[in-house]
Write a protein that holds these residues in place. Structure first.
Motif, mmCIF file in Angstrom:
data_model
loop_
_atom_site.group_PDB
_atom_site.id
_atom_site.type_symbol
_atom_site.label_atom_id
_atom_site.label_comp_id
_atom_site.label_asym_id
_atom_site.label_seq_id
_atom_site.Cartn_x
_atom_site.Cartn_y
_atom_site.Cartn_z
ATOM 1 N N GLU A 69 119.038 49.614 -13.482
ATOM 2 C CA GLU A 69 118.396 50.847 -13.053
ATOM 3 C C GLU A 69 118.976 51.353 -11.742
ATOM 4 O OE1 GLU A 69 114.180 50.359 -12.902
ATOM 5 O OE2 GLU A 69 114.032 49.937 -15.047
ATOM 6 N N LYS A 70 119.205 52.647 -11.697
ATOM 7 C CA LYS A 70 119.658 53.322 -10.486
ATOM 8 C C LYS A 70 118.508 54.233 -10.046
ATOM 9 C CE LYS A 70 123.130 56.599 -8.839
ATOM 10 N NZ LYS A 70 124.270 57.442 -9.246
ATOM 11 N N THR A 71 117.898 53.899 -8.902
ATOM 12 C CA THR A 71 116.755 54.656 -8.396
ATOM 13 C C THR A 71 117.071 55.135 -6.985
ATOM 14 O OG1 THR A 71 115.370 53.133 -9.663
ATOM 15 C CG2 THR A 71 114.243 54.613 -8.141
ATOM 16 N N PRO A 72 117.564 56.353 -6.834
ATOM 17 C CA PRO A 72 117.973 56.853 -5.516
ATOM 18 C C PRO A 72 116.868 56.879 -4.464
ATOM 19 C CG PRO A 72 118.862 58.250 -7.229
ATOM 20 C CD PRO A 72 117.909 57.305 -7.886
ATOM 21 N N ARG A 73 115.617 57.049 -4.866
ATOM 22 C CA ARG A 73 114.553 57.106 -3.858
ATOM 23 C C ARG A 73 114.337 55.766 -3.154
ATOM 24 N NH1 ARG A 73 110.406 57.000 -8.352
ATOM 25 N NH2 ARG A 73 109.723 54.847 -8.259
ATOM 26 N N ASP A 74 114.820 54.663 -3.733
ATOM 27 C CA ASP A 74 114.699 53.337 -3.113
ATOM 28 C C ASP A 74 115.907 52.976 -2.260
ATOM 29 O OD1 ASP A 74 112.264 52.996 -4.315
ATOM 30 O OD2 ASP A 74 113.050 51.798 -5.990
ATOM 31 N N ALA A 75 116.803 53.914 -2.022
ATOM 32 C CA ALA A 75 118.067 53.633 -1.344
ATOM 33 C C ALA A 75 117.865 53.026 0.039
ATOM 34 C CB ALA A 75 118.905 54.899 -1.246
ATOM 35 N N ARG A 76 116.921 53.517 0.794
ATOM 36 C CA ARG A 76 116.732 53.016 2.161
ATOM 37 C C ARG A 76 115.902 51.743 2.217
ATOM 38 N NH1 ARG A 76 116.061 58.337 5.916
ATOM 39 N NH2 ARG A 76 118.177 59.075 5.535
ATOM 40 N N ARG A 77 115.124 51.487 1.216
ATOM 41 C CA ARG A 77 114.266 50.307 1.233
ATOM 42 C C ARG A 77 114.964 49.110 0.597
ATOM 43 N NH1 ARG A 77 108.969 52.536 -1.336
ATOM 44 N NH2 ARG A 77 110.543 53.485 -2.641
ATOM 45 N N GLN A 78 114.842 48.969 -0.708
ATOM 46 C CA GLN A 78 115.387 47.790 -1.386
ATOM 47 C C GLN A 78 116.791 47.980 -1.900
ATOM 48 O OE1 GLN A 78 112.533 49.311 -3.014
ATOM 49 N NE2 GLN A 78 110.874 47.863 -2.762
ATOM 50 N N GLY A 79 117.251 49.185 -1.988
ATOM 51 C CA GLY A 79 118.565 49.463 -2.555
ATOM 52 C C GLY A 79 118.449 50.277 -3.820
ATOM 53 N N VAL A 80 119.498 50.981 -4.127
ATOM 54 C CA VAL A 80 119.515 51.891 -5.277
ATOM 55 C C VAL A 80 119.495 51.135 -6.595
ATOM 56 C CG1 VAL A 80 120.890 53.672 -6.425
ATOM 57 C CG2 VAL A 80 120.753 53.625 -3.950
ATOM 58 N N TRP A 81 120.104 49.958 -6.655
ATOM 59 C CA TRP A 81 120.350 49.254 -7.912
ATOM 60 C C TRP A 81 119.372 48.122 -8.153
ATOM 61 C CZ3 TRP A 81 123.465 51.711 -10.992
ATOM 62 C CH2 TRP A 81 124.381 52.588 -10.441
ATOM 63 N N ALA A 82 119.018 47.906 -9.416
ATOM 64 C CA ALA A 82 118.173 46.779 -9.808
ATOM 65 C C ALA A 82 118.528 46.355 -11.229
ATOM 66 C CB ALA A 82 116.704 47.151 -9.741
ATOM 67 N N VAL A 83 118.507 45.042 -11.453
ATOM 68 C CA VAL A 83 118.640 44.492 -12.806
ATOM 69 C C VAL A 83 117.266 43.928 -13.158
ATOM 70 C CG1 VAL A 83 119.710 42.727 -14.255
ATOM 71 C CG2 VAL A 83 121.082 43.948 -12.582
ATOM 72 N N VAL A 84 116.711 44.424 -14.266
ATOM 73 C CA VAL A 84 115.366 44.052 -14.692
ATOM 74 C C VAL A 84 115.471 43.278 -15.995
ATOM 75 C CG1 VAL A 84 113.085 44.943 -15.292
ATOM 76 C CG2 VAL A 84 114.492 46.161 -13.630
ATOM 77 N N GLY A 85 114.751 42.161 -16.084
ATOM 78 C CA GLY A 85 114.765 41.338 -17.285
ATOM 79 C C GLY A 85 113.851 41.883 -18.365
ATOM 80 N N MET A 86 113.843 41.211 -19.507
ATOM 81 C CA MET A 86 113.048 41.634 -20.658
ATOM 82 C C MET A 86 111.557 41.644 -20.341
ATOM 83 S SD MET A 86 112.749 39.934 -24.458
ATOM 84 C CE MET A 86 114.456 40.120 -24.865
ATOM 85 N N ASP A 87 111.128 40.726 -19.497
ATOM 86 C CA ASP A 87 109.710 40.621 -19.167
ATOM 87 C C ASP A 87 109.280 41.551 -18.031
ATOM 88 O OD1 ASP A 87 111.112 39.354 -17.208
ATOM 89 O OD2 ASP A 87 110.008 37.470 -17.298
ATOM 90 N N GLY A 88 110.208 42.357 -17.516
ATOM 91 C CA GLY A 88 109.876 43.310 -16.459
ATOM 92 C C GLY A 88 110.118 42.812 -15.047
ATOM 93 N N ARG A 89 110.522 41.545 -14.912
ATOM 94 C CA ARG A 89 110.803 41.006 -13.575
ATOM 95 C C ARG A 89 112.129 41.540 -13.068
ATOM 96 N NH1 ARG A 89 111.227 35.026 -13.468
ATOM 97 N NH2 ARG A 89 112.110 35.379 -15.505
ATOM 98 N N ILE A 90 112.180 41.827 -11.783
ATOM 99 C CA ILE A 90 113.426 42.271 -11.154
ATOM 100 C C ILE A 90 114.238 41.023 -10.827
ATOM 101 C CG2 ILE A 90 114.441 43.435 -9.184
ATOM 102 C CD1 ILE A 90 111.945 45.231 -9.156
ATOM 103 N N LEU A 91 115.406 40.894 -11.466
ATOM 104 C CA LEU A 91 116.251 39.716 -11.277
ATOM 105 C C LEU A 91 117.114 39.839 -10.031
ATOM 106 C CD1 LEU A 91 117.379 39.272 -14.975
ATOM 107 C CD2 LEU A 91 115.476 38.175 -13.796
ATOM 108 N N LYS A 92 117.552 41.053 -9.730
ATOM 109 C CA LYS A 92 118.396 41.281 -8.552
ATOM 110 C C LYS A 92 118.258 42.738 -8.156
ATOM 111 C CE LYS A 92 121.923 39.986 -5.868
ATOM 112 N NZ LYS A 92 121.833 39.019 -4.838
ATOM 113 N N ARG A 93 118.228 42.976 -6.852
ATOM 114 C CA ARG A 93 118.115 44.338 -6.325
ATOM 115 C C ARG A 93 119.037 44.442 -5.122
ATOM 116 N NH1 ARG A 93 112.270 46.286 -5.561
ATOM 117 N NH2 ARG A 93 112.650 47.252 -7.557
ATOM 118 N N GLY A 94 119.659 45.608 -4.943
ATOM 119 C CA GLY A 94 120.547 45.758 -3.805
ATOM 120 C C GLY A 94 121.136 47.150 -3.674
ATOM 121 N N HIS A 95 121.966 47.284 -2.637
ATOM 122 C CA HIS A 95 122.602 48.559 -2.326
ATOM 123 C C HIS A 95 123.941 48.732 -3.030
ATOM 124 C CE1 HIS A 95 119.648 49.541 0.733
ATOM 125 N NE2 HIS A 95 119.708 48.279 1.108
#
Length: 114
Positions: A69-95
């Motif tokens: 997922e690319k979420t520009p509104r999260d750019a300053r907080r957790q980062g634009v990018w996230a990899v989400v698993g099948m169960d909805g857990r965020i596996l990795k997040r970053g800029h």
């Protein structure tokens, strides 16, 4: 008779978030290697108003195994990018996309070593 359109405060409708060509290239590079190993079979790309989503499927009729997922509104907080698993857990997040995709490449390395 004239129809008046209510003023919403915006001159243009909001554009959908999308992937840039270089971003999509990095994602498809990892995806292609996993397809070659027979792990993944299908993908879908969604361009929503607030984010862009690259969904990865093991079979076309199932729920996505992973979502990038690319979420520009999260750019300053957790980062634009996230990899989400099948169960909805965020596996990795970053800029940086390359850093976030490493969580998927670790699975690729494990498959090749077996």
């Amino acid at each position: 008779m004239t129809v008046q359109i209510p003023f919403t405060g915006r001159s243009r409708p909001p554009e959908a978030c999308s992937f840039h060509r270089t971003e999509l290239s990095q994602i498809l590079n990892v995806y292609g290697r996993m397809v070659a190993l027979g792990e993944w079979r299908d993908y879908a790309i969604d361009h929503l108003a607030d984010r862009a989503v690259f969904s990865i499927f093991r079979h076309a009729s199932e729920r996505p195994v992973y979502r990038i997922e690319k979420t520009p509104r999260d750019a300053r907080r957790q980062g634009v990018w996230a990899v989400v698993g099948m169960d909805g857990r965020i596996l990795k997040r970053g800029h940086e996309l390359r850093q976030v995709l490493r969580v998927l490449e670790k699975k690729l390395i494990r498959l090749v070593d077996d």
